[in-house]
Design a protein around this motif. Structure first.
Motif, PDB file in Angstrom:
ATOM      1  N   GLN A   3       1.021  -1.212  -0.002  1.00 18.79           N
ATOM      2  CA  GLN A   3       0.036   0.068   0.039  1.00 18.79           C
ATOM      3  C   GLN A   3       0.903   1.113  -0.040  1.00 18.79           C
ATOM      4  OE1 GLN A   3      -2.225   1.017   3.688  1.00 18.79           O
ATOM      5  NE2 GLN A   3      -1.029  -0.594   4.724  1.00 18.79           N
ATOM      6  N   PHE A   4       2.066   1.195   0.483  1.00 16.48           N
ATOM      7  CA  PHE A   4       3.111   2.276   0.382  1.00 16.48           C
ATOM      8  C   PHE A   4       3.909   2.431  -0.968  1.00 16.48           C
ATOM      9  CE2 PHE A   4       2.479   0.892   4.818  1.00 16.48           C
ATOM     10  CZ  PHE A   4       1.980   1.991   5.479  1.00 16.48           C
ATOM     11  N   GLY A   5       4.059   1.201  -1.465  1.00  8.95           N
ATOM     12  CA  GLY A   5       4.759   1.373  -2.819  1.00  8.95           C
ATOM     13  C   GLY A   5       5.114  -0.229  -3.165  1.00  8.95           C
ATOM     14  N   SER A   6       6.180  -0.210  -4.081  1.00 12.70           N
ATOM     15  CA  SER A   6       6.235  -1.577  -4.741  1.00 12.70           C
ATOM     16  C   SER A   6       7.318  -2.561  -3.593  1.00 12.70           C
ATOM     17  CB  SER A   6       6.934  -1.427  -5.962  1.00 12.70           C
ATOM     18  OG  SER A   6       7.407  -2.706  -6.248  1.00 12.70           O
ATOM     19  N   VAL A   7       6.917  -3.326  -3.241  1.00  9.72           N
ATOM     20  CA  VAL A   7       7.841  -4.373  -2.403  1.00  9.72           C
ATOM     21  C   VAL A   7       8.573  -5.220  -3.345  1.00  9.72           C
ATOM     22  CG1 VAL A   7       7.829  -6.085  -0.717  1.00  9.72           C
ATOM     23  CG2 VAL A   7       6.206  -4.208  -0.565  1.00  9.72           C
ATOM     24  N   GLN A   8      10.191  -5.188  -3.262  1.00  8.69           N
ATOM     25  CA  GLN A   8      10.703  -6.145  -4.218  1.00  8.69           C
ATOM     26  C   GLN A   8      10.782  -7.460  -3.572  1.00  8.69           C
ATOM     27  OE1 GLN A   8      14.400  -3.759  -4.578  1.00  8.69           O
ATOM     28  NE2 GLN A   8      13.476  -3.491  -6.628  1.00  8.69           N
ATOM     29  N   ARG A   9      11.049  -7.391  -2.162  1.00  9.49           N
ATOM     30  CA  ARG A   9      11.385  -8.705  -1.326  1.00  9.49           C
ATOM     31  C   ARG A   9      10.794  -8.726   0.186  1.00  9.49           C
ATOM     32  NH1 ARG A   9      17.341 -11.093  -0.616  1.00  9.49           N
ATOM     33  NH2 ARG A   9      16.625 -13.360  -0.029  1.00  9.49           N
ATOM     34  N   CYS A  10      10.386  -9.795   0.603  1.00  5.94           N
ATOM     35  CA  CYS A  10      10.303  -9.886   1.915  1.00  5.94           C
ATOM     36  C   CYS A  10      10.867 -11.208   2.294  1.00  5.94           C
ATOM     37  CB  CYS A  10       8.776  -9.959   2.136  1.00  5.94           C
ATOM     38  SG  CYS A  10       8.045 -10.547   3.645  1.00  5.94           S
ATOM     39  N   GLN A  11      11.547 -11.134   3.375  1.00  5.92           N
ATOM     40  CA  GLN A  11      12.184 -12.289   3.882  1.00  5.92           C
ATOM     41  C   GLN A  11      11.859 -12.627   5.202  1.00  5.92           C
ATOM     42  OE1 GLN A  11      16.487 -12.251   3.336  1.00  5.92           O
ATOM     43  NE2 GLN A  11      16.977 -14.107   4.591  1.00  5.92           N
ATOM     44  N   LEU A  12      11.228 -13.611   5.375  1.00 10.70           N
ATOM     45  CA  LEU A  12      10.511 -14.057   6.807  1.00 10.70           C
ATOM     46  C   LEU A  12      11.261 -15.556   7.112  1.00 10.70           C
ATOM     47  CD1 LEU A  12       8.064 -13.365   8.871  1.00 10.70           C
ATOM     48  CD2 LEU A  12       6.594 -14.748   7.338  1.00 10.70           C
ATOM     49  N   PRO A  13      12.094 -15.381   8.099  1.00 12.77           N
ATOM     50  CA  PRO A  13      12.579 -16.611   8.298  1.00 12.77           C
ATOM     51  C   PRO A  13      11.880 -17.740   9.315  1.00 12.77           C
ATOM     52  CG  PRO A  13      13.614 -14.847   9.675  1.00 12.77           C
ATOM     53  CD  PRO A  13      12.642 -14.173   8.870  1.00 12.77           C
ATOM     54  N   PHE A  14      12.058 -18.864   8.977  1.00 14.20           N
ATOM     55  CA  PHE A  14      11.275 -19.799   9.953  1.00 14.20           C
ATOM     56  C   PHE A  14      12.008 -20.838  10.679  1.00 14.20           C
ATOM     57  CE2 PHE A  14       8.183 -18.997   6.979  1.00 14.20           C
ATOM     58  CZ  PHE A  14       6.885 -19.360   7.283  1.00 14.20           C
ATOM     59  N   ASP A  15      11.653 -21.244  11.743  1.00 15.31           N
ATOM     60  CA  ASP A  15      12.378 -21.855  12.759  1.00 15.31           C
ATOM     61  C   ASP A  15      12.303 -23.392  12.087  1.00 15.31           C
ATOM     62  OD1 ASP A  15      12.778 -23.964  15.112  1.00 15.31           O
ATOM     63  OD2 ASP A  15      13.168 -22.000  16.240  1.00 15.31           O
ATOM     64  N   ARG A  16      13.372 -24.163  12.073  1.00 12.53           N
ATOM     65  CA  ARG A  16      13.295 -25.425  11.696  1.00 12.53           C
ATOM     66  C   ARG A  16      12.886 -26.493  12.559  1.00 12.53           C
ATOM     67  NH1 ARG A  16      19.512 -26.272   8.970  1.00 12.53           N
ATOM     68  NH2 ARG A  16      19.125 -24.424   7.653  1.00 12.53           N
ATOM     69  N   ASP A  17      12.767 -26.216  13.726  1.00 13.68           N
ATOM     70  CA  ASP A  17      12.367 -27.290  14.778  1.00 13.68           C
ATOM     71  C   ASP A  17      10.840 -27.220  14.952  1.00 13.68           C
ATOM     72  OD1 ASP A  17      15.039 -27.929  15.260  1.00 13.68           O
ATOM     73  OD2 ASP A  17      15.267 -26.584  17.036  1.00 13.68           O
ATOM     74  N   THR A  18      10.447 -25.710  15.098  1.00 15.77           N
ATOM     75  CA  THR A  18       8.886 -25.676  15.071  1.00 15.77           C
ATOM     76  C   THR A  18       7.865 -25.680  13.951  1.00 15.77           C
ATOM     77  OG1 THR A  18       8.931 -23.170  15.240  1.00 15.77           O
ATOM     78  CG2 THR A  18       9.536 -24.457  17.448  1.00 15.77           C
ATOM     79  N   GLY A  19       8.691 -25.229  12.837  1.00 20.37           N
ATOM     80  CA  GLY A  19       8.006 -24.893  11.621  1.00 20.37           C
ATOM     81  C   GLY A  19       7.142 -23.524  11.397  1.00 20.37           C
ATOM     82  N   PHE A  20       7.387 -22.791  12.486  1.00 17.24           N
ATOM     83  CA  PHE A  20       6.680 -21.412  12.557  1.00 17.24           C
ATOM     84  C   PHE A  20       7.735 -20.315  12.295  1.00 17.24           C
ATOM     85  CE2 PHE A  20       4.042 -23.575  15.744  1.00 17.24           C
ATOM     86  CZ  PHE A  20       2.933 -23.481  15.153  1.00 17.24           C
ATOM     87  N   HIS A  21       7.370 -19.310  11.664  1.00 20.93           N
ATOM     88  CA  HIS A  21       8.235 -18.142  11.685  1.00 20.93           C
ATOM     89  C   HIS A  21       8.674 -17.562  12.752  1.00 20.93           C
ATOM     90  CE1 HIS A  21       5.353 -14.876  12.086  1.00 20.93           C
ATOM     91  NE2 HIS A  21       4.378 -15.426  11.282  1.00 20.93           N
ATOM     92  N   ARG A  22       9.642 -16.761  12.607  1.00 15.84           N
ATOM     93  CA  ARG A  22      10.293 -16.243  13.764  1.00 15.84           C
ATOM     94  C   ARG A  22       9.654 -15.027  14.405  1.00 15.84           C
ATOM     95  NH1 ARG A  22      16.527 -18.503  13.982  1.00 15.84           N
ATOM     96  NH2 ARG A  22      15.908 -20.444  13.326  1.00 15.84           N
ATOM     97  N   ARG A  23       8.784 -14.302  13.711  1.00 16.26           N
ATOM     98  CA  ARG A  23       7.986 -13.306  14.228  1.00 16.26           C
ATOM     99  C   ARG A  23       8.666 -12.051  13.781  1.00 16.26           C
ATOM    100  NH1 ARG A  23       5.378 -12.720  19.583  1.00 16.26           N
ATOM    101  NH2 ARG A  23       3.954 -11.406  18.130  1.00 16.26           N
ATOM    102  N   TYR A  24       9.819 -11.898  12.925  1.00 17.08           N
ATOM    103  CA  TYR A  24      10.359 -10.879  12.405  1.00 17.08           C
ATOM    104  C   TYR A  24      10.790 -11.054  10.933  1.00 17.08           C
ATOM    105  CZ  TYR A  24      14.677 -13.466  13.463  1.00 17.08           C
ATOM    106  OH  TYR A  24      15.752 -14.373  13.138  1.00 17.08           O
ATOM    107  N   CYS A  25      10.828  -9.941  10.282  1.00 16.23           N
ATOM    108  CA  CYS A  25      11.294 -10.157   8.687  1.00 16.23           C
ATOM    109  C   CYS A  25      11.911  -8.781   8.227  1.00 16.23           C
ATOM    110  CB  CYS A  25       9.995 -10.361   7.964  1.00 16.23           C
ATOM    111  SG  CYS A  25       9.035  -8.826   7.567  1.00 16.23           S
ATOM    112  N   TRP A  26      12.570  -8.828   6.959  1.00 11.05           N
ATOM    113  CA  TRP A  26      13.256  -7.957   6.444  1.00 11.05           C
ATOM    114  C   TRP A  26      12.590  -7.620   5.117  1.00 11.05           C
ATOM    115  CZ3 TRP A  26      15.737 -11.858   8.787  1.00 11.05           C
ATOM    116  CH2 TRP A  26      16.699 -11.337   9.976  1.00 11.05           C
ATOM    117  N   ILE A  27      12.447  -6.441   4.862  1.00  8.19           N
ATOM    118  CA  ILE A  27      11.683  -5.996   3.451  1.00  8.19           C
ATOM    119  C   ILE A  27      12.350  -4.896   2.797  1.00  8.19           C
ATOM    120  CG2 ILE A  27       9.405  -5.107   2.822  1.00  8.19           C
ATOM    121  CD1 ILE A  27       8.044  -5.907   4.971  1.00  8.19           C
TER     122      ILE A  27
END
Length: 106
Positions: free
Chosen positions: A40-64
């Motif tokens: 909504q603010f402009g074009s997003v080129q990439r979103c990196q949302l890391p996941f925890d291998r043990d739980t399968g859930f994402h780590r609740r943070y990302c880089w955009i």
């Protein structure tokens, strides 16, 4: 082991290329939803949302990464960002030249 270490280091280097760091992301939010929200603010080129291998859930943070610096300014100017009832924490990534990083670590 050396290969895993090389992959981690490459990941650290690539994160320096992102524009913002987002924390406190609800467990139920996906990278697709994050891209949609920030587009909504402009074009997003990439979103990196890391996941925890043990739980399968994402780590609740990302880089955009956005396509233009003006988009980053628009994101930072908004007082609060809320997804699924949770307030996101947004920080701008600081880009440094290699020579600046070297002198700071010495």
């Amino acid at each position: 082991m050396a290969a895993a270490s090389a992959v981690r280091e490459a990941g650290r280097r690539s994160r320096r290329l992102f524009d913002i760091f987002v924390a406190e992301i609800p467990w139920t939010v996906s990278s697709k939803e994050l891209k949609e929200y920030f587009s909504q603010f402009g074009s997003v080129q990439r979103c990196q949302l890391p996941f925890d291998r043990d739980t399968g859930f994402h780590r609740r943070y990302c880089w955009i990464k956005f396509s233009a610096p003006e988009v980053v300014e628009s994101v930072l100017q908004k007082e609060s960002h809320i997804l699924e009832g949770s307030k996101l924490t947004i920080r701008q990534q600081i880009r440094r030249r290699r020579s600046q990083r070297k002198s700071q670590s010495e």
